[in-house]
Design a protein around this motif. Sequence first.
Motif, PDB file in Angstrom:
ATOM      1  N   GLY A  26       0.835  -1.199   0.000  1.00 33.97           N
ATOM      2  CA  GLY A  26       0.000   0.000   0.000  1.00 33.97           C
ATOM      3  C   GLY A  26       0.864   1.241   0.000  1.00 33.97           C
ATOM      4  O   GLY A  26       2.051   1.203   0.360  1.00 33.97           O
ATOM      5  N   ASP A  27       0.277   2.357  -0.413  1.00 31.42           N
ATOM      6  CA  ASP A  27       1.004   3.621  -0.510  1.00 31.42           C
ATOM      7  C   ASP A  27       1.517   4.114   0.837  1.00 31.42           C
ATOM      8  O   ASP A  27       2.497   4.850   0.901  1.00 31.42           O
ATOM      9  CB  ASP A  27       0.118   4.701  -1.145  1.00 31.42           C
ATOM     10  CG  ASP A  27      -0.192   4.404  -2.609  1.00 31.42           C
ATOM     11  OD1 ASP A  27       0.569   3.644  -3.244  1.00 31.42           O
ATOM     12  OD2 ASP A  27      -1.197   4.935  -3.119  1.00 31.42           O
ATOM     13  N   ALA A  28       0.873   3.736   1.934  1.00 33.21           N
ATOM     14  CA  ALA A  28       1.280   4.212   3.260  1.00 33.21           C
ATOM     15  C   ALA A  28       2.538   3.515   3.775  1.00 33.21           C
ATOM     16  O   ALA A  28       3.132   3.961   4.754  1.00 33.21           O
ATOM     17  CB  ALA A  28       0.139   4.034   4.255  1.00 33.21           C
ATOM     18  N   LEU A  29       2.953   2.429   3.121  1.00 34.86           N
ATOM     19  CA  LEU A  29       4.140   1.699   3.564  1.00 34.86           C
ATOM     20  C   LEU A  29       5.397   2.360   3.024  1.00 34.86           C
ATOM     21  O   LEU A  29       5.541   2.543   1.814  1.00 34.86           O
ATOM     22  CB  LEU A  29       4.105   0.245   3.087  1.00 34.86           C
ATOM     23  CG  LEU A  29       3.202  -0.691   3.853  1.00 34.86           C
ATOM     24  CD1 LEU A  29       3.228  -2.066   3.220  1.00 34.86           C
ATOM     25  CD2 LEU A  29       3.626  -0.778   5.299  1.00 34.86           C
ATOM     26  N   ILE A  30       6.306   2.684   3.908  1.00 30.32           N
ATOM     27  CA  ILE A  30       7.593   3.234   3.490  1.00 30.32           C
ATOM     28  C   ILE A  30       8.543   2.061   3.284  1.00 30.32           C
ATOM     29  O   ILE A  30       8.656   1.193   4.141  1.00 30.32           O
ATOM     30  CB  ILE A  30       8.134   4.201   4.565  1.00 30.32           C
ATOM     31  CG1 ILE A  30       7.183   5.383   4.698  1.00 30.32           C
ATOM     32  CG2 ILE A  30       9.540   4.656   4.221  1.00 30.32           C
ATOM     33  CD1 ILE A  30       7.490   6.300   5.842  1.00 30.32           C
ATOM     34  N   GLY A  31       9.177   2.012   2.144  1.00 31.55           N
ATOM     35  CA  GLY A  31      10.125   0.939   1.874  1.00 31.55           C
ATOM     36  C   GLY A  31       9.523  -0.264   1.180  1.00 31.55           C
ATOM     37  O   GLY A  31      10.155  -1.307   1.094  1.00 31.55           O
ATOM     38  N   GLY A  32       8.303  -0.155   0.716  1.00 27.70           N
ATOM     39  CA  GLY A  32       7.711  -1.249  -0.050  1.00 27.70           C
ATOM     40  C   GLY A  32       6.844  -2.177   0.764  1.00 27.70           C
ATOM     41  O   GLY A  32       6.482  -1.889   1.901  1.00 27.70           O
ATOM     42  N   SER A  33       6.530  -3.323   0.184  1.00 32.39           N
ATOM     43  CA  SER A  33       5.607  -4.272   0.801  1.00 32.39           C
ATOM     44  C   SER A  33       6.263  -5.006   1.968  1.00 32.39           C
ATOM     45  O   SER A  33       7.471  -5.000   2.129  1.00 32.39           O
ATOM     46  CB  SER A  33       5.109  -5.265  -0.246  1.00 32.39           C
ATOM     47  OG  SER A  33       6.201  -5.993  -0.772  1.00 32.39           O
ATOM     48  N   ARG A  34       5.407  -5.647   2.776  1.00 37.19           N
ATOM     49  CA  ARG A  34       5.859  -6.483   3.892  1.00 37.19           C
ATOM     50  C   ARG A  34       5.305  -7.889   3.700  1.00 37.19           C
ATOM     51  O   ARG A  34       4.191  -8.059   3.226  1.00 37.19           O
ATOM     52  CB  ARG A  34       5.372  -5.926   5.219  1.00 37.19           C
ATOM     53  CG  ARG A  34       5.957  -4.579   5.557  1.00 37.19           C
ATOM     54  CD  ARG A  34       5.517  -4.141   6.930  1.00 37.19           C
ATOM     55  NE  ARG A  34       5.852  -2.740   7.137  1.00 37.19           N
ATOM     56  CZ  ARG A  34       5.401  -2.019   8.137  1.00 37.19           C
ATOM     57  NH1 ARG A  34       4.591  -2.565   9.029  1.00 37.19           N
ATOM     58  NH2 ARG A  34       5.747  -0.760   8.257  1.00 37.19           N
TER      59      ARG A  34
END
Length: 109
Positions: A26-34
Motif C-alpha cells: 500500500g502507498d502508506a508503507l515506506i520501503g515497499g511491501s511487507r
Amino acid sequence: QTGTVTGVARDPQGAVLPGVTVTVSGDALIGGSRTTVTGEAGSYQFALPPGVYALAAELTGFAPLKRDGVIVQVAVTARVDLELGSETGAARAGAVRRVEGENARLELR
C-alpha cells in the motif's frame, strides 16, 4: 501510531493452512511491501500505519489470493480471514471485521 491486520488462512474445508506467504502492500508503507508466513495455527498479523492496503496470499498447490481495499485505522484491528482454493478452484477472502476497544465490537462489511 498503527493499526493491525490479522487473520487465519484456511482451505475450503476449513482446515488451517500453515506456511502461507502473506504480503501486504500500500502507498502508506515506506520501503515497499511487507511479507510474513502463517504459523502452525494458520494465523498472520501486520502492524501498519493508517491507510488502504492490498493483501496477497500464496501457497504451493493453492490458487493465489488477492484482497484489495483493506482499510487500516489507528488502534483498530481489521480481521481478514483468507480461504485459499485449489489451483483449479477459486480463492476468496473473508469479510473484513473491525475490532476495537476493550469490548471487542465486530462490524461486518
